[in-house]
Design a protein around this motif. Structure first.
Motif, PDB file in Angstrom:
ATOM      1  N   PHE A 117      -4.061  -3.431  -5.213  1.00 34.65           N
ATOM      2  CA  PHE A 117      -3.683  -2.811  -3.577  1.00 34.65           C
ATOM      3  C   PHE A 117      -3.008  -1.539  -3.701  1.00 34.65           C
ATOM      4  O   PHE A 117      -1.851  -1.543  -4.317  1.00 34.65           O
ATOM      5  CB  PHE A 117      -3.310  -3.851  -2.786  1.00 34.65           C
ATOM      6  N   ILE A 118      -3.444  -0.379  -3.410  1.00 36.30           N
ATOM      7  CA  ILE A 118      -2.818   1.069  -3.512  1.00 36.30           C
ATOM      8  C   ILE A 118      -2.642   1.396  -1.964  1.00 36.30           C
ATOM      9  O   ILE A 118      -3.629   1.471  -1.583  1.00 36.30           O
ATOM     10  CB  ILE A 118      -3.598   1.878  -4.129  1.00 36.30           C
ATOM     11  N   ASP A 119      -1.350   1.258  -1.531  1.00 36.69           N
ATOM     12  CA  ASP A 119      -1.190   1.751  -0.236  1.00 36.69           C
ATOM     13  C   ASP A 119      -0.461   3.185  -0.237  1.00 36.69           C
ATOM     14  O   ASP A 119       0.403   3.249  -0.645  1.00 36.69           O
ATOM     15  CB  ASP A 119      -0.054   0.723   0.327  1.00 36.69           C
ATOM     16  N   LEU A 120      -1.347   4.056   0.455  1.00 34.04           N
ATOM     17  CA  LEU A 120      -1.182   5.212   0.522  1.00 34.04           C
ATOM     18  C   LEU A 120      -0.388   5.757   1.787  1.00 34.04           C
ATOM     19  O   LEU A 120      -0.308   7.106   2.163  1.00 34.04           O
ATOM     20  CB  LEU A 120      -2.146   6.303   0.138  1.00 34.04           C
TER      21      LEU A 120
ATOM     22  N   THR B 278       3.427  -3.382   0.382  1.00 37.44           N
ATOM     23  CA  THR B 278       3.645  -3.567  -0.894  1.00 37.44           C
ATOM     24  C   THR B 278       4.815  -4.044  -1.295  1.00 37.44           C
ATOM     25  O   THR B 278       4.978  -4.869  -2.329  1.00 37.44           O
ATOM     26  CB  THR B 278       3.548  -2.147  -1.622  1.00 37.44           C
ATOM     27  N   SER B 279       6.119  -4.105  -0.604  1.00 35.79           N
ATOM     28  CA  SER B 279       7.127  -4.661  -0.888  1.00 35.79           C
ATOM     29  C   SER B 279       7.130  -6.174  -0.635  1.00 35.79           C
ATOM     30  O   SER B 279       7.628  -6.975  -1.258  1.00 35.79           O
ATOM     31  CB  SER B 279       8.395  -4.134   0.100  1.00 35.79           C
TER      32      SER B 279
ATOM     33  N   TYR C 112       3.147 -11.790  -4.472  1.00 34.67           N
ATOM     34  CA  TYR C 112       2.040 -12.287  -4.510  1.00 34.67           C
ATOM     35  C   TYR C 112       1.434 -12.431  -5.937  1.00 34.67           C
ATOM     36  O   TYR C 112       1.331 -11.293  -6.511  1.00 34.67           O
ATOM     37  CB  TYR C 112       0.839 -11.951  -3.335  1.00 34.67           C
ATOM     38  N   ASP C 113       1.020 -13.488  -6.559  1.00 37.38           N
ATOM     39  CA  ASP C 113       0.783 -13.537  -8.134  1.00 37.38           C
ATOM     40  C   ASP C 113      -0.611 -12.705  -8.194  1.00 37.38           C
ATOM     41  O   ASP C 113      -0.847 -12.420  -9.357  1.00 37.38           O
ATOM     42  CB  ASP C 113       0.672 -14.954  -8.443  1.00 37.38           C
TER      43      ASP C 113
ATOM     44  N   PHE D   8       0.652  -0.828  -5.482  1.00 35.75           N
ATOM     45  CA  PHE D   8       1.251   0.470  -5.599  1.00 35.75           C
ATOM     46  C   PHE D   8       1.507   1.088  -4.258  1.00 35.75           C
ATOM     47  O   PHE D   8       0.498   0.848  -3.314  1.00 35.75           O
ATOM     48  CB  PHE D   8       0.303   1.214  -6.415  1.00 35.75           C
ATOM     49  N   ASN D   9       2.557   1.807  -4.239  1.00 32.66           N
ATOM     50  CA  ASN D   9       2.635   2.678  -3.047  1.00 32.66           C
ATOM     51  C   ASN D   9       2.648   4.099  -3.480  1.00 32.66           C
ATOM     52  O   ASN D   9       2.719   4.625  -4.665  1.00 32.66           O
ATOM     53  CB  ASN D   9       3.712   1.812  -2.148  1.00 32.66           C
ATOM     54  N   LEU D  10       3.135   4.952  -2.353  1.00 28.56           N
ATOM     55  CA  LEU D  10       3.320   6.218  -2.486  1.00 28.56           C
ATOM     56  C   LEU D  10       4.502   6.504  -3.524  1.00 28.56           C
ATOM     57  O   LEU D  10       4.306   7.615  -4.457  1.00 28.56           O
ATOM     58  CB  LEU D  10       3.758   6.857  -1.279  1.00 28.56           C
TER      59      LEU D  10
END
Length: 414
Positions: free
Chosen positions: A274-277, A284-285, A290-291, A296-298
């Motif tokens: 999961f890539i949160d832009l 993401t925090s 979650y296993d 990933f974030n900005l």
């Protein structure tokens, strides 16, 4: 008058998705090239047309900026073109060839470099060869470009300095999923950033990407292959999209509200990336606990960009001097070539008039200011020799545009 190279350059804005985005496709480029070839004023030409920029290089005795712009207009009939002033013309030969070579090898930016375009330049050159618009100058220039490419590959670890978020996301996915041949990718929220990401992923061979948005209208301006490379899902189906796809890219600024945590609490068959832009999202925090989700974030993306920048600083320090040195070799060759052409022209003019005492017609309408009696053949040769020596000492051949004016000046000094 001696010919020179001129470059007509334009930033297309297509990758920036601006309203004035415009470029020449293959058929339009071919039409323009055939048009330039038909003009007797142009001896050689080369056209690089990419979604991000257009470079039109031509060799002529004349400034043909407006005529070429009219030819572009004819190729793009029915399209609103940018104004003429947005096409930048450069007539400084060294400056324009430096621009093209640095563009080709990705050393244009002074700090980190830019994306190398050697494959695109190679295609454009072959296209020009096939259409018969390459002459001795451009052939020698291309030989210099090819040898520069070989030298860079032998002496420098070649980099691809793509520092935009959309490029980094595409590179990140390639590194993360090298063991998954055909990952299922979903882009959630479709703004300008996610559109660029979609284009980059499509260009890198990722197929059938799921796009999730409130309406499908944001996808209606796709053309060609991009139009057939996605499936659309409404925002109401986002939970099913999360379950069905391996890689999830979100650009939603209200992701905390639209992407509820329960959507990620399924017993997935495989781990999700999961890539949160978004700038404001805090998903993401939470998802880091979650296993079955790798978030990933900005901040993570910017760390990757910083690492790439540091690598490319070292690469640029090695690569740019090589490109500069190779450019100078081409400039030296071009100077000598133009000098020889100019001297041959001088000799032919003088030979035609040596027994007629008509130097004023060769040079200017005024009699040359000389202390010699120019009726004797030996004195004529002596004056010519002295003039050539002064030209060699005091003048850069590459700057000689008007032969008549330059030669007359040196005759006057004699």
């Amino acid at each position: 008058m001696m010919g020179q190279f001129r470059l007509l350059s334009f930033s297309t804005n297509l990758y920036n998705l601006k309203s004035d985005a415009f470029y020449l496709d293959f058929e339009e480029t071919k039409q323009l090239m055939l048009e330039l070839k038909s003009w007797p004023e142009i001896q050689e030409s080369f056209i690089l047309s990419l979604p991000e920029r257009i470079e039109i290089l031509y060799y002529s005795n004349f400034d043909l900026e407006y005529k070429i712009f009219e030819a572009i207009t004819a190729c793009k009939s029915g399209t609103v073109l940018p104004i003429k002033s947005e096409f930048n013309q450069t007539s400084d030969e060294e400056k324009l060839f430096i621009h093209l070579s640095e563009l080709c090898f990705g050393v244009q930016a002074s700090n980190y470099g830019t994306t190398p375009l050697f494959p695109q330049f190679s295609q454009a050159y072959e296209f020009a060869v096939d259409n018969g618009t390459i002459g001795e100058y451009l052939e020698h220039w291309w030989e210099n470009i090819v040898s520069t490419d070989k030298m860079l590959k032998n002496q420098v670890d070649y980099q691809l300095p793509n520092f935009s978020i959309s490029y980094i996301v595409s590179d990140l996915l390639t590194e993360l999923i090298n063991k998954v041949k055909r990952p299922k990718i979903a882009i959630i929220g479709f703004n300008a950033l996610s559109k660029r990401i979609y284009k980059n992923l499509s260009n890198n061979g990722y197929g059938k990407i799921t796009i999730v948005d409130k309406t499908i209208t944001s996808c209606l301006n796709f053309k060609g292959e991009e139009l057939h490379n996605f499936t659309f899902e409404p925002m109401e189906s986002v939970e099913n999209v999360i379950v069905d796809n391996d890689i999830l890219i979100s650009t939603l600024e209200d992701a905390d509200r639209l992407l509820q945590l329960q959507y990620f609490e399924h017993d997935f068959l495989d781990t999700k990336i999961f890539i949160d832009l978004s700038i404001k999202s805090t998903l993401t925090s939470v998802l880091s606990d979650y296993d079955q989700v790798i978030p990933f974030n900005l901040t993570d993306i910017y760390k990757i960009i910083e690492q790439k920048m540091e690598i490319n600083k070292k690469w640029l320090r090695k690569a740019k001097p090589i490109v500069t040195k190779k450019n100078q070799k081409f400039f030296d060759w071009m100077d000598n070539k133009k000098a020889k052409n100019m001297l041959e022209l001088i000799k032919s003019y003088l030979q035609e008039n040596v027994n007629q005492n008509l130097y004023s017609r060769v040079l200017t309408s005024d009699e040359p200011m000389s202390s010699f009696d120019l009726t004797l053949y030996k004195i004529n040769k002596m004056v010519l020799k002295k003039s050539i020596e002064k030209i060699k000492r005091n003048t850069q051949y590459k700057d000689i545009i008007n032969y008549d004016k330059i030669v007359n000046e040196f005759y006057q000094y004699n």
